[in-house]
Design a protein around this motif. Structure first.
Motif, mmCIF file in Angstrom:
data_model
loop_
_atom_site.group_PDB
_atom_site.id
_atom_site.type_symbol
_atom_site.label_atom_id
_atom_site.label_comp_id
_atom_site.label_asym_id
_atom_site.label_seq_id
_atom_site.Cartn_x
_atom_site.Cartn_y
_atom_site.Cartn_z
ATOM 1 N N SER B 60 -76.817 37.530 -26.493
ATOM 2 C CA SER B 60 -76.922 36.441 -27.799
ATOM 3 C C SER B 60 -75.588 36.050 -28.065
ATOM 4 C CB SER B 60 -77.754 37.053 -28.827
ATOM 5 O OG SER B 60 -78.939 37.606 -28.167
ATOM 6 N N ASN B 61 -74.638 37.317 -28.181
ATOM 7 C CA ASN B 61 -73.488 36.988 -28.527
ATOM 8 C C ASN B 61 -72.616 35.910 -27.664
ATOM 9 O OD1 ASN B 61 -70.413 37.762 -28.860
ATOM 10 N ND2 ASN B 61 -71.382 38.605 -30.841
ATOM 11 N N LEU B 62 -72.642 36.198 -26.319
ATOM 12 C CA LEU B 62 -72.144 35.599 -25.229
ATOM 13 C C LEU B 62 -72.551 34.216 -25.212
ATOM 14 C CD1 LEU B 62 -71.954 37.819 -22.352
ATOM 15 C CD2 LEU B 62 -70.138 37.228 -23.290
ATOM 16 N N ALA B 63 -73.895 34.079 -25.636
ATOM 17 C CA ALA B 63 -74.608 32.537 -25.509
ATOM 18 C C ALA B 63 -74.051 31.875 -26.814
ATOM 19 C CB ALA B 63 -75.899 32.656 -25.966
ATOM 20 N N ILE B 64 -73.742 32.633 -27.859
ATOM 21 C CA ILE B 64 -73.235 31.890 -29.329
ATOM 22 C C ILE B 64 -71.791 31.463 -29.062
ATOM 23 C CG2 ILE B 64 -72.422 32.491 -31.683
ATOM 24 C CD1 ILE B 64 -75.027 34.098 -31.648
ATOM 25 N N ASN B 65 -71.147 32.454 -28.324
ATOM 26 C CA ASN B 65 -69.598 31.861 -28.072
ATOM 27 C C ASN B 65 -69.707 30.786 -27.242
ATOM 28 O OD1 ASN B 65 -67.684 33.736 -29.385
ATOM 29 N ND2 ASN B 65 -68.951 35.294 -28.491
ATOM 30 N N TYR B 66 -70.596 31.001 -26.290
ATOM 31 C CA TYR B 66 -70.777 29.677 -25.212
ATOM 32 C C TYR B 66 -70.833 28.348 -26.197
ATOM 33 C CZ TYR B 66 -72.659 26.444 -21.825
ATOM 34 O OH TYR B 66 -72.980 25.399 -20.947
ATOM 35 N N PHE B 67 -71.786 28.310 -26.922
ATOM 36 C CA PHE B 67 -72.272 27.332 -27.503
ATOM 37 C C PHE B 67 -71.009 26.887 -28.577
ATOM 38 C CE2 PHE B 67 -76.564 28.370 -26.472
ATOM 39 C CZ PHE B 67 -76.844 27.210 -25.728
ATOM 40 N N LEU B 103 -85.971 20.718 -31.906
ATOM 41 C CA LEU B 103 -84.704 21.847 -31.799
ATOM 42 C C LEU B 103 -83.503 21.116 -31.604
ATOM 43 C CD1 LEU B 103 -86.258 25.203 -30.345
ATOM 44 C CD2 LEU B 103 -85.460 24.742 -32.802
ATOM 45 N N THR B 104 -83.361 20.160 -30.506
ATOM 46 C CA THR B 104 -82.202 19.750 -30.070
ATOM 47 C C THR B 104 -81.543 18.895 -31.011
ATOM 48 O OG1 THR B 104 -82.759 17.844 -29.032
ATOM 49 C CG2 THR B 104 -82.735 19.812 -27.814
ATOM 50 N N TRP B 105 -82.108 18.657 -32.224
ATOM 51 C CA TRP B 105 -81.699 17.633 -33.107
ATOM 52 C C TRP B 105 -80.966 18.866 -34.348
ATOM 53 C CZ3 TRP B 105 -86.771 14.868 -33.250
ATOM 54 C CH2 TRP B 105 -86.799 14.162 -32.154
ATOM 55 N N LEU B 106 -81.220 19.896 -34.022
ATOM 56 C CA LEU B 106 -80.496 20.990 -35.177
ATOM 57 C C LEU B 106 -79.345 21.265 -34.988
ATOM 58 C CD1 LEU B 106 -83.561 20.962 -36.237
ATOM 59 C CD2 LEU B 106 -83.174 23.451 -36.295
ATOM 60 N N PRO B 107 -78.306 21.454 -35.725
ATOM 61 C CA PRO B 107 -76.915 22.165 -35.294
ATOM 62 C C PRO B 107 -77.327 23.345 -34.513
ATOM 63 C CG PRO B 107 -77.097 21.674 -37.714
ATOM 64 C CD PRO B 107 -78.648 21.407 -37.294
ATOM 65 N N TRP B 108 -76.395 23.386 -33.435
ATOM 66 C CA TRP B 108 -76.570 24.477 -32.522
ATOM 67 C C TRP B 108 -76.883 25.998 -33.084
ATOM 68 C CZ3 TRP B 108 -73.449 28.769 -32.225
ATOM 69 C CH2 TRP B 108 -72.238 28.744 -32.687
ATOM 70 N N LYS B 109 -76.083 26.347 -34.253
ATOM 71 C CA LYS B 109 -76.511 27.531 -34.669
ATOM 72 C C LYS B 109 -77.600 27.660 -35.313
ATOM 73 C CE LYS B 109 -72.083 29.113 -36.501
ATOM 74 N NZ LYS B 109 -71.198 29.234 -37.538
#
Lengths: 357, 173
Positions: B60-67, B103-109
């Motif tokens: 999850s952490n890596l994914a968040i950093n990726y985004f 969902l894609t219309w929401l901010p990534w976070k």
């Protein structure tokens, strides 16, 4: 108590508040009709979202799985590289390229010897790092050119290559850092400290050339240059000191003394380098790059498909920028630094590099 | 259990979780690779009480950093949909796609937070991987849920400039 914000109401709903906070909020809700309406709306949003998104995760549990074998192989390859200390190289092909360039650099450092001073050694230290753009296609061309000129060759025919010293990574603790041979640098961008330290030991590589065979090979490849007979059996050494690997949350910093090449005294490294560059085995784009290296005694070439030159506090560094893996290599004050990350952007890596204190 | 047995057992679950978060098979593979590398680099694996939860948290952490670094909006295309098993009917697929797109219309976070929540992560875990307080997780989640519902119902969101201009197309039947 003032009206709680939406976040607190959600935590109330989800039973995530401390006992006191929970009680305060519950009391407030019984007295404040605005907030109890807000809570109702929040609950509606929650139920609506949960209802509509639940299927997404449920569906995902049966999604086809891809890449399992590939990823396992890459993990194993990377682990082997880690053991050998070639951490920045992502693919096997480039490790081969690196070995090739290393071998050629080593061959390139064993020349004209003056017998009088044969026992003394010259030591060359890396004073700059530079890029060598080299694709897997280029490597194939070089291999093909060597094959065309000399057939299938075995490096052992041209001398003995020995690795001397320990190899491997050893976990160390932060209190051991002071005992290292060099002052340890840390990034000062944030106050984050490393989560783990290890000491990477890399053996020295000692090459004893069989001059006659090397000269034969050079001739077959179309070179008129000859190694002097007196060099036969003399040791040329490629030395890497122990390097410290500091693991941070999003990246890894590797620092250690710059690699050194020791060659018997009197060897004219420039002359050898010129002879090697003149070999007809190089694809044109590689030859042009090799020809532009001015200072063979002090330059470490970093081969990659698309290496970029970057400036780190005014010193030239090399950035290897791949889709999911970046590495930044530079040197300073007799130390070689490698900063690598799967996550940080190139700009961030450079900023971290410049912040080392 | 050997290192390979552990990998064989955990990869499918971790990969599906990565795909759920990122929608991209290639990125998912990379994230899994890095997560397992970190696991194998640990010299104190025995101290990890629940290795599966650990993997999920690190990924999850890596994914968040990726985004965070990519600042990408999720994309609906990518080979994923063709690869979908026939077990799901056309209709379910359509609904799922609509939900995906909203969902894609929401901010990534907010997207990733909603997804983590739905995948059963605790508030403490979400706070840890996002490096914020539990209170902030609550605030962000509450906002994300509200925004999701509003978009789903095709309403205009006023005084909000975080959502991309594509939301005009959000009106659903």
């Amino acid at each position: 108590m003032k009206c709680p914000d939406e976040g607190k109401l959600l935590l109330y709903l989800e039973n995530q508040l401390s006992q006191d906070e929970y009680q305060d909020t519950a009391n407030h809700l019984t007295n404040c009709s605005v907030c109890s309406a807000r809570l109702a709306e929040l609950r509606e949003n929650y139920d609506f979202t949960a209802h509509n998104l639940a299927g997404l995760w449920e569906n995902q549990k049966s999604a086809p799985v891809t890449g399992q074998q590939k990823v396992w192989q890459q993990i194993q390859t990377q682990q082997q590289f880690n053991k050998r200390g070639v951490r920045a190289m992502k693919t096997k092909k480039f490790a081969i390229a690196a070995a090739l360039v290393l071998a050629l650099t080593a061959i390139g450092s064993m020349p004209a010897i003056q017998t009088a001073a044969a026992n003394l050694l010259q030591i060359f230290r890396v004073e700059q790092v530079d890029t060598l753009t080299m694709t897997p296609g280029d490597i194939q061309k070089i291999e093909q050119a060597i094959y065309d000129g000399a057939g299938s060759i075995d490096i052992e025919d041209f001398g003995s290559v020995q690795s001397v010293g320990e190899s491997g990574a050893y976990k160390i603790e932060s209190q051991d850092l002071a005992g290292l041979d060099f002052p340890v640098k840390v990034p000062s961008l944030t106050d984050e400290s490393a989560t783990a330290y290890s000491l990477q030991k890399t053996p020295s590589i000692e090459v004893r050339p069989k001059v006659e065979s090397v000269n034969e090979l050079l001739k077959m490849l179309g070179s008129s240059y000859k190694l002097p007979a007196a060099l036969d059996g003399q040791i040329c050494k490629f030395k890497m000191g122990d390097a410290l690997v500091s693991t941070y949350h999003d990246y890894e910093l590797i620092q250690g003394p710059v690699p050194e090449i020791e060659v018997p005294d009197g060897v004219n490294v420039k002359e050898v380098a010129r002879a090697m560059v003149a070999l007809p085995i190089w694809p044109e784009n590689i030859r042009t790059q090799l020809e532009s290296v001015g200072d063979w005694e002090h330059t470490l070439l970093i081969p990659d498909e698309n290496p970029q030159k970057v400036s780190i506090n005014g010193t030239q560094g090399v950035l290897l920028d791949h889709e999911t893996n970046r590495a930044l290599v530079w040197q300073g004050d007799g130390m070689l630094y490698i900063l690598q990350s799967q996550l940080e952007k190139a700009d961030n890596l450079a900023a971290i590099a410049e912040s080392l204190r | 259990m050997t290192a390979e047995d552990f990998f064989t057992q955990e990869y499918p679950l971790l990969y599906r979780y990565a795909l759920y978060l990122t929608r991209d098979p290639e990125i998912s593979q990379d994230l899994c690779q890095e997560t397992f590398m970190r696991w194998y680099r640990r010299t104190d694996q025995e101290k990890v009480e629940n290795p599966r939860a650990w993997l999920k948290k690190v990924l999850s952490n890596l994914a968040i950093n990726y985004f965070r670094h990519k600042k990408v909006q999720y994309k609906i295309e990518s080979g994923f949909d063709e690869a979908e098993t026939s077990a799901t009917t056309m209709n379910q697929d359509l609904v799922r796609l609509e939900v995906e797109e909203i969902l894609t219309w929401l901010p990534w976070k907010e997207q990733i937070l909603l997804k983590m929540k739905m995948a059963g992560m605790t508030y403490a875990e979400m706070a840890e991987v996002l490096d914020v307080s539990i209170g902030s997780v609550g605030t962000m989640l509450a906002r994300a849920m509200k925004r999701f519902k509003t978009l789903y119902e095709g309403k205009e969101v006023s005084n909000n400039n975080e959502v991309s201009g594509r939301r005009q197309a959000a009106a659903l039947p």
